[in-house]
Design a protein around this motif. Sequence first.
Motif, PDB file in Angstrom:
ATOM      1  N   UNK A  66      -7.957  -3.145   0.355  1.00 12.96           N
ATOM      2  CA  UNK A  66      -7.569  -4.544   0.228  1.00 12.96           C
ATOM      3  C   UNK A  66      -6.867  -4.676  -1.114  1.00 12.96           C
ATOM      4  N   UNK A  67      -5.640  -5.181  -1.076  1.00 13.20           N
ATOM      5  CA  UNK A  67      -4.902  -5.432  -2.307  1.00 13.20           C
ATOM      6  C   UNK A  67      -5.014  -6.912  -2.619  1.00 13.20           C
ATOM      7  N   UNK A  68      -5.466  -7.232  -3.820  1.00 13.61           N
ATOM      8  CA  UNK A  68      -5.684  -8.614  -4.245  1.00 13.61           C
ATOM      9  C   UNK A  68      -4.829  -8.855  -5.485  1.00 13.61           C
ATOM     10  N   UNK A  69      -4.008  -9.909  -5.416  1.00 13.81           N
ATOM     11  CA  UNK A  69      -3.096 -10.220  -6.516  1.00 13.81           C
ATOM     12  C   UNK A  69      -2.917 -11.728  -6.614  1.00 13.81           C
ATOM     13  N   UNK A  70      -2.389 -12.213  -7.722  1.00 10.25           N
ATOM     14  CA  UNK A  70      -2.097 -13.644  -7.815  1.00 10.25           C
ATOM     15  C   UNK A  70      -1.125 -14.072  -6.716  1.00 10.25           C
ATOM     16  N   UNK A  71      -1.181 -15.331  -6.337  1.00 12.75           N
ATOM     17  CA  UNK A  71      -0.348 -15.859  -5.245  1.00 12.75           C
ATOM     18  C   UNK A  71       1.134 -15.564  -5.474  1.00 12.75           C
ATOM     19  N   UNK A  72       1.594 -15.689  -6.703  1.00 10.48           N
ATOM     20  CA  UNK A  72       3.016 -15.490  -6.984  1.00 10.48           C
ATOM     21  C   UNK A  72       3.461 -14.036  -6.814  1.00 10.48           C
ATOM     22  N   UNK A  73       2.543 -13.103  -6.696  1.00 12.44           N
ATOM     23  CA  UNK A  73       2.895 -11.693  -6.502  1.00 12.44           C
ATOM     24  C   UNK A  73       3.246 -11.370  -5.060  1.00 12.44           C
ATOM     25  N   UNK A  74       2.936 -12.259  -4.128  1.00 19.61           N
ATOM     26  CA  UNK A  74       3.163 -11.983  -2.701  1.00 19.61           C
ATOM     27  C   UNK A  74       4.624 -11.681  -2.399  1.00 19.61           C
ATOM     28  N   UNK A  75       5.535 -12.415  -3.008  1.00 19.86           N
ATOM     29  CA  UNK A  75       6.959 -12.240  -2.731  1.00 19.86           C
ATOM     30  C   UNK A  75       7.484 -10.872  -3.088  1.00 19.86           C
ATOM     31  N   UNK A  76       6.844 -10.202  -4.036  1.00 17.18           N
ATOM     32  CA  UNK A  76       7.266  -8.863  -4.441  1.00 17.18           C
ATOM     33  C   UNK A  76       6.399  -7.787  -3.810  1.00 17.18           C
ATOM     34  N   UNK A  77       5.092  -8.006  -3.790  1.00 13.70           N
ATOM     35  CA  UNK A  77       4.144  -6.981  -3.353  1.00 13.70           C
ATOM     36  C   UNK A  77       4.234  -6.686  -1.857  1.00 13.70           C
ATOM     37  N   UNK A  78       4.241  -7.726  -1.039  1.00 15.16           N
ATOM     38  CA  UNK A  78       4.240  -7.496   0.401  1.00 15.16           C
ATOM     39  C   UNK A  78       5.490  -6.752   0.880  1.00 15.16           C
ATOM     40  N   UNK A  79       6.714  -7.164   0.493  1.00 15.63           N
ATOM     41  CA  UNK A  79       7.894  -6.397   0.937  1.00 15.63           C
ATOM     42  C   UNK A  79       7.886  -4.956   0.425  1.00 15.63           C
ATOM     43  N   UNK A  80       7.417  -4.762  -0.803  1.00 16.69           N
ATOM     44  CA  UNK A  80       7.340  -3.416  -1.369  1.00 16.69           C
ATOM     45  C   UNK A  80       6.452  -2.519  -0.505  1.00 16.69           C
ATOM     46  N   UNK A  81       5.276  -3.042  -0.135  1.00 13.54           N
ATOM     47  CA  UNK A  81       4.343  -2.252   0.672  1.00 13.54           C
ATOM     48  C   UNK A  81       4.822  -2.097   2.114  1.00 13.54           C
ATOM     49  N   UNK A  82       5.449  -3.127   2.675  1.00 10.95           N
ATOM     50  CA  UNK A  82       5.977  -3.007   4.041  1.00 10.95           C
ATOM     51  C   UNK A  82       7.038  -1.905   4.102  1.00 10.95           C
ATOM     52  N   UNK A  83       7.875  -1.843   3.093  1.00 12.21           N
ATOM     53  CA  UNK A  83       8.890  -0.794   3.046  1.00 12.21           C
ATOM     54  C   UNK A  83       8.242   0.580   2.919  1.00 12.21           C
ATOM     55  N   UNK A  84       7.222   0.676   2.058  1.00 15.53           N
ATOM     56  CA  UNK A  84       6.526   1.950   1.862  1.00 15.53           C
ATOM     57  C   UNK A  84       5.818   2.394   3.131  1.00 15.53           C
ATOM     58  N   UNK A  85       5.131   1.476   3.801  1.00 12.23           N
ATOM     59  CA  UNK A  85       4.431   1.808   5.047  1.00 12.23           C
ATOM     60  C   UNK A  85       5.444   2.198   6.120  1.00 12.23           C
ATOM     61  N   UNK A  86       6.558   1.486   6.175  1.00 14.67           N
ATOM     62  CA  UNK A  86       7.606   1.795   7.155  1.00 14.67           C
ATOM     63  C   UNK A  86       8.259   3.144   6.915  1.00 14.67           C
ATOM     64  N   UNK A  87       8.328   3.571   5.651  1.00 16.78           N
ATOM     65  CA  UNK A  87       8.940   4.861   5.331  1.00 16.78           C
ATOM     66  C   UNK A  87       8.128   6.023   5.882  1.00 16.78           C
ATOM     67  N   UNK A  88       6.842   5.822   6.085  1.00 15.86           N
ATOM     68  CA  UNK A  88       5.999   6.857   6.687  1.00 15.86           C
ATOM     69  C   UNK A  88       5.795   6.558   8.158  1.00 15.86           C
ATOM     70  N   UNK A  89       6.851   6.102   8.839  1.00 18.80           N
ATOM     71  CA  UNK A  89       6.740   5.559  10.195  1.00 18.80           C
ATOM     72  C   UNK A  89       6.276   6.561  11.254  1.00 18.80           C
ATOM     73  N   UNK A  90       6.283   7.845  10.961  1.00 17.43           N
ATOM     74  CA  UNK A  90       5.780   8.812  11.933  1.00 17.43           C
ATOM     75  C   UNK A  90       4.260   8.735  12.020  1.00 17.43           C
ATOM     76  N   UNK A  91       3.667   7.990  11.126  1.00 18.47           N
ATOM     77  CA  UNK A  91       2.220   7.894  11.023  1.00 18.47           C
ATOM     78  C   UNK A  91       1.802   6.446  11.291  1.00 18.47           C
ATOM     79  N   UNK A  92       0.621   6.291  11.872  1.00 20.18           N
ATOM     80  CA  UNK A  92       0.092   4.954  12.106  1.00 20.18           C
ATOM     81  C   UNK A  92      -0.403   4.374  10.790  1.00 20.18           C
ATOM     82  N   UNK A  93       0.189   3.254  10.397  1.00 20.91           N
ATOM     83  CA  UNK A  93      -0.220   2.558   9.179  1.00 20.91           C
ATOM     84  C   UNK A  93       0.046   1.079   9.401  1.00 20.91           C
ATOM     85  N   UNK A  94      -0.830   0.237   8.855  1.00 21.58           N
ATOM     86  CA  UNK A  94      -0.642  -1.203   9.008  1.00 21.58           C
ATOM     87  C   UNK A  94      -0.811  -1.905   7.673  1.00 21.58           C
ATOM     88  N   UNK A  95      -0.098  -3.005   7.543  1.00 21.44           N
ATOM     89  CA  UNK A  95      -0.243  -3.896   6.402  1.00 21.44           C
ATOM     90  C   UNK A  95      -0.328  -5.302   6.971  1.00 21.44           C
TER      91      UNK A  95
END
Length: 179
Positions: A66-95
Motif C-alpha cells: 500500500x502506497x500512502x502519500x499526501x493527496x497532492x501527490x496523486x497526480x504524479x505518483x499514480x501515473x508514474x506507477x501505472x507506467x511502471x506496472x505497464x512496462x512489465x506487462x508480460x507479468x500480472x500486476x495491478x495498481x
Amino acid sequence: MTADTASDVAVVEVPRLTQLSLRLDPTGPAAAIVAKALDGELPTTPCTFRTAGAADVLWLGPDEWLLVAPAEAAGELEPLLREAVGAGSAELATLTDVSAQRTAFDLTGPHVRDVLAQGCAIDLHPSASPTGTCVQTLLAQTGVILQVHDASAPAVRLLVRSSYAPYLAAWLADAAAGL
C-alpha cells in the motif's frame, strides 16, 4: 479531532490521503521497474514500510503493498506507477486507487503506546515495534493498519476504513482521557 491533552496524546485525523494498492510478484520484472520508479526497492520484510519520496510504501503481504502519500501527490505518483506496472506487462500486476477506502489518524505523545495498549494486542515497545514497523491488526475491534513513524518519541499512524473512523475517533478520545 484532537484527543484529551491531559494524557499527553494528540490524535489528528489526516483525511484524503492518496492510497494506492499495488499487487505484483516481488521477484518479477515489474517489481524491478516499480523499484526504479520509486528510487528504491519495495519492502519485502514482513510488517515493515519505507519512505520513497512523498510516499510511504507499506508491506501488506508477500505480493501486496500500500502506497500512502499526501493527496497532492496523486497526480504524479499514480501515473508514474501505472507506467511502471505497464512496462512489465508480460507479468500480472495491478495498481488500484483505494484512497476513498480509508482515513488516517496520527497519534503523537509520550502515552501513545498506553492508549493503544487498551485495545490492541500488538507489542508497541520500541524493541518489538521499531520505527518502520507496519502491521494489520485490530484496535478496539476495528481493523486498522498501524504504522510506527517514530518509536522513540511515539508517533503512530492508523489507517482505518472510513465507515469505522467516527467509532475509532471516539474510542481513542475515551482511551486517552482514561489515562
